[in-house]
Structures are given as structure tokens and as C-alpha cells.
Motif scaffolding. Structure first.
Motif, PDB file in Angstrom:
ATOM      1  N   LYS A 265      -0.971  -4.682   2.517  1.00  0.00           N
ATOM      2  CA  LYS A 265      -1.795  -5.315   3.546  1.00  0.00           C
ATOM      3  C   LYS A 265      -2.826  -4.319   4.100  1.00  0.00           C
ATOM      4  O   LYS A 265      -3.996  -4.672   4.306  1.00  0.00           O
ATOM      5  CB  LYS A 265      -0.902  -5.848   4.673  1.00  0.00           C
ATOM      6  CG  LYS A 265      -1.621  -6.678   5.683  1.00  0.00           C
ATOM      7  CD  LYS A 265      -2.102  -7.967   5.077  1.00  0.00           C
ATOM      8  CE  LYS A 265      -2.728  -8.843   6.148  1.00  0.00           C
ATOM      9  NZ  LYS A 265      -3.432  -9.976   5.598  1.00  0.00           N
ATOM     10  N   VAL A 266      -2.399  -3.064   4.316  1.00  0.00           N
ATOM     11  CA  VAL A 266      -3.319  -2.048   4.829  1.00  0.00           C
ATOM     12  C   VAL A 266      -4.458  -1.832   3.837  1.00  0.00           C
ATOM     13  O   VAL A 266      -5.631  -1.789   4.223  1.00  0.00           O
ATOM     14  CB  VAL A 266      -2.572  -0.720   5.103  1.00  0.00           C
ATOM     15  CG1 VAL A 266      -3.563   0.403   5.432  1.00  0.00           C
ATOM     16  CG2 VAL A 266      -1.574  -0.896   6.238  1.00  0.00           C
ATOM     17  N   LEU A 267      -4.143  -1.706   2.537  1.00  0.00           N
ATOM     18  CA  LEU A 267      -5.182  -1.500   1.528  1.00  0.00           C
ATOM     19  C   LEU A 267      -6.126  -2.696   1.442  1.00  0.00           C
ATOM     20  O   LEU A 267      -7.341  -2.534   1.320  1.00  0.00           O
ATOM     21  CB  LEU A 267      -4.552  -1.207   0.175  1.00  0.00           C
ATOM     22  CG  LEU A 267      -3.831   0.148   0.070  1.00  0.00           C
ATOM     23  CD1 LEU A 267      -3.098   0.256  -1.261  1.00  0.00           C
ATOM     24  CD2 LEU A 267      -4.799   1.292   0.255  1.00  0.00           C
ATOM     25  N   GLU A 268      -5.588  -3.906   1.505  1.00  0.00           N
ATOM     26  CA  GLU A 268      -6.439  -5.100   1.443  1.00  0.00           C
ATOM     27  C   GLU A 268      -7.375  -5.172   2.639  1.00  0.00           C
ATOM     28  O   GLU A 268      -8.564  -5.485   2.495  1.00  0.00           O
ATOM     29  CB  GLU A 268      -5.562  -6.355   1.357  1.00  0.00           C
ATOM     30  CG  GLU A 268      -4.896  -6.518   0.010  1.00  0.00           C
ATOM     31  CD  GLU A 268      -3.891  -7.668  -0.038  1.00  0.00           C
ATOM     32  OE1 GLU A 268      -3.547  -8.238   1.035  1.00  0.00           O
ATOM     33  OE2 GLU A 268      -3.437  -7.988  -1.150  1.00  0.00           O
ATOM     34  N   ILE A 269      -6.864  -4.861   3.836  1.00  0.00           N
ATOM     35  CA  ILE A 269      -7.708  -4.869   5.042  1.00  0.00           C
ATOM     36  C   ILE A 269      -8.791  -3.793   4.930  1.00  0.00           C
ATOM     37  O   ILE A 269      -9.961  -4.032   5.259  1.00  0.00           O
ATOM     38  CB  ILE A 269      -6.849  -4.671   6.316  1.00  0.00           C
ATOM     39  CG1 ILE A 269      -6.003  -5.920   6.567  1.00  0.00           C
ATOM     40  CG2 ILE A 269      -7.731  -4.344   7.523  1.00  0.00           C
ATOM     41  CD1 ILE A 269      -4.959  -5.752   7.656  1.00  0.00           C
ATOM     42  N   ALA A 270      -8.424  -2.604   4.429  1.00  0.00           N
ATOM     43  CA  ALA A 270      -9.409  -1.525   4.280  1.00  0.00           C
ATOM     44  C   ALA A 270     -10.511  -1.931   3.309  1.00  0.00           C
ATOM     45  O   ALA A 270     -11.696  -1.697   3.560  1.00  0.00           O
ATOM     46  CB  ALA A 270      -8.712  -0.254   3.807  1.00  0.00           C
ATOM     47  N   ILE A 271     -10.145  -2.564   2.198  1.00  0.00           N
ATOM     48  CA  ILE A 271     -11.148  -2.994   1.215  1.00  0.00           C
ATOM     49  C   ILE A 271     -12.050  -4.068   1.801  1.00  0.00           C
ATOM     50  O   ILE A 271     -13.275  -4.051   1.608  1.00  0.00           O
ATOM     51  CB  ILE A 271     -10.451  -3.468  -0.083  1.00  0.00           C
ATOM     52  CG1 ILE A 271      -9.827  -2.263  -0.794  1.00  0.00           C
ATOM     53  CG2 ILE A 271     -11.440  -4.188  -1.004  1.00  0.00           C
ATOM     54  CD1 ILE A 271      -8.875  -2.628  -1.919  1.00  0.00           C
ATOM     55  N   GLU A 272     -11.476  -5.014   2.540  1.00  0.00           N
ATOM     56  CA  GLU A 272     -12.293  -6.052   3.185  1.00  0.00           C
ATOM     57  C   GLU A 272     -13.250  -5.443   4.203  1.00  0.00           C
ATOM     58  O   GLU A 272     -14.401  -5.870   4.306  1.00  0.00           O
ATOM     59  CB  GLU A 272     -11.381  -7.086   3.855  1.00  0.00           C
ATOM     60  CG  GLU A 272     -10.675  -7.985   2.869  1.00  0.00           C
ATOM     61  CD  GLU A 272      -9.631  -8.887   3.515  1.00  0.00           C
ATOM     62  OE1 GLU A 272      -9.511  -8.899   4.763  1.00  0.00           O
ATOM     63  OE2 GLU A 272      -8.935  -9.581   2.759  1.00  0.00           O
ATOM     64  N   CYS A 273     -12.789  -4.434   4.944  1.00  0.00           N
ATOM     65  CA  CYS A 273     -13.671  -3.757   5.906  1.00  0.00           C
ATOM     66  C   CYS A 273     -14.829  -3.074   5.189  1.00  0.00           C
ATOM     67  O   CYS A 273     -15.978  -3.133   5.649  1.00  0.00           O
ATOM     68  CB  CYS A 273     -12.895  -2.737   6.726  1.00  0.00           C
ATOM     69  SG  CYS A 273     -11.840  -3.471   7.977  1.00  0.00           S
TER      70      CYS A 273
END
Length: 193
Positions: free
Chosen positions: A30-38
Motif C-alpha cells: 500500500k505504501v509503494l502504491e501510494i508513493a507511485i500515485e503521488c
């Protein structure tokens, strides 16, 4: 949604940050997905600068102490009472559009291709020109540039004088017409253009 497996290594510093955010978001995934979306959202939000914005950034450091900003109504009023012949003297002496084209291309005006010359006019007007709109149409035999402004007839006269000086320096056949709200340029192609 189909999931993809990734396998990578990261520095101890980034691993510590990842673990910190896992506490907030639940999983490393989830952290990696949020970082990529940001990252994706930021790249859309901060689009690359246009050529005019890049040039303003380059020259901004040099002219910021000279820049005075006026409201358009103030400029219109000043132009209504301006001595147009003094502008003609300034244009003939300083050749501002010629300087802009040479500065942008880093070569003498006479060495510019006709396309560079036309692009230099458009770029110069987009950066420094008191224009509302600028439109360019290329035909088989000539380029047409239409520049609109709402600063009145004296601004149109000044712009026409600048283009007259520029076309004479570049030695290109042209036609210039103007009205209270627009300047119409026709720049004829030469046989070698």
C-alpha cells in the motif's frame, strides 16, 4: 485487478521510511502504491515549462531589478499620450525585436532561416510583446501573423514600426497593416526558403 510481483533492494534510510509509513497505511504494498500515485500526480501537476517560461526564467535573474509592472489601463493611458516619433527613434537605435531574435538563436539576424525568423517573432511577442493573441498561418508563398492587443492604436503603431525595422534589417519582402486592435503581418517566402 491483476497484481504484479516486484523484487528490489533499497537503502537502510528508505527502508526505515517504508517501515514508518507501513504503520500508517498497513502494508508495504500500500505504501509503494501510494508513493507511485503521488509521483504520477506530481508529474501531472508540475508540467514542463513552455519555451517562453524557460526564457523568462533565464532572463528573469538579469532584468528583475529593471522590471516595472503596470496595470493594462495605466499602459493604455500612457500610450494614448505618447510621443510616437520618440518610439521610432528608440526602435531605429535599439532594434529590440532584432536583438530578441539574435539573443534567442545566438547568431546574427541575417544568418537565420526564414522559419527561425518567423519563430523568433512569435517567441519574442509571446515573451515581451504586449499581445492578447498571436496567430500564425503558413501558406505556400508567405507566412501570416496576426497579433491582437487591447492597448489601442498607438500600441499597434509602435508594433508596426518595430516590425518595419525588423523586416528591413532581415531584408525580407513583407506587408504590415494595423488597426486599433490588431497588427497583420505578411512575410513573403524567398525562392531559397
Amino acid at each position: 485487478m491483476k497484481k504484479r510481483r516486484i523484487n528490489t533492494t533499497i537503502s537502510q534510510e528508505h527502508y526505515t521510511l517504508l517501515k514508518k509509513h507501513v504503520g500508517e497505511h498497513g502494508t508495504q504494498q500500500k505504501v509503494l502504491e501510494i508513493a507511485i500515485e503521488c509521483l504520477e500526480n506530481n508529474s501531472k501537476q508540475y508540467s514542463p515549462l513552455s519555451i517562453e517560461e524557460e526564457i523568462w526564467m533565464r532572463i528573469g535573474r538579469e532584468i528583475k531589478d529593471l522590471l516595472v509592472i503596470f496595470n493594462k489601463n495605466t499602459v493604455r493611458m500612457l500610450l494614448e499620450t505618447a510621443d510616437i516619433e520618440r518610439f521610432r527613434e528608440y526602435i531605429n537605435d535599439q532594434k529590440p525585436l532584432e536583438f530578441t531574435c539574435e539573443w534567442y538563436y545566438h547568431k546574427p539576424l541575417k544568418e537565420l532561416s526564414l522559419q527561425e525568423f518567423v519563430d523568433g517573432i512569435i517567441m519574442g511577442m509571446n515573451i515581451l510583446g504586449p499581445k492578447d493573441t498571436i496567430n500564425h498561418i503558413e501558406d505556400d508563398n508567405y507566412h501570416t501573423i496576426i497579433i491582437t492587443n487591447n492597448l489601442g492604436i498607438n500600441m499597434a503603431k509602435i508594433m508596426a514600426m518595430e516590425f518595419e525595422s525588423l523586416f528591413k534589417s532581415y531584408d525580407v519582402k513583407s506587408e504590415i497593416h494595423f488597426s486599433k486592435r490588431a497588427v497583420f503581418l505578411k512575410i513573403f517566402k524567398r525562392s531559397n526558403d
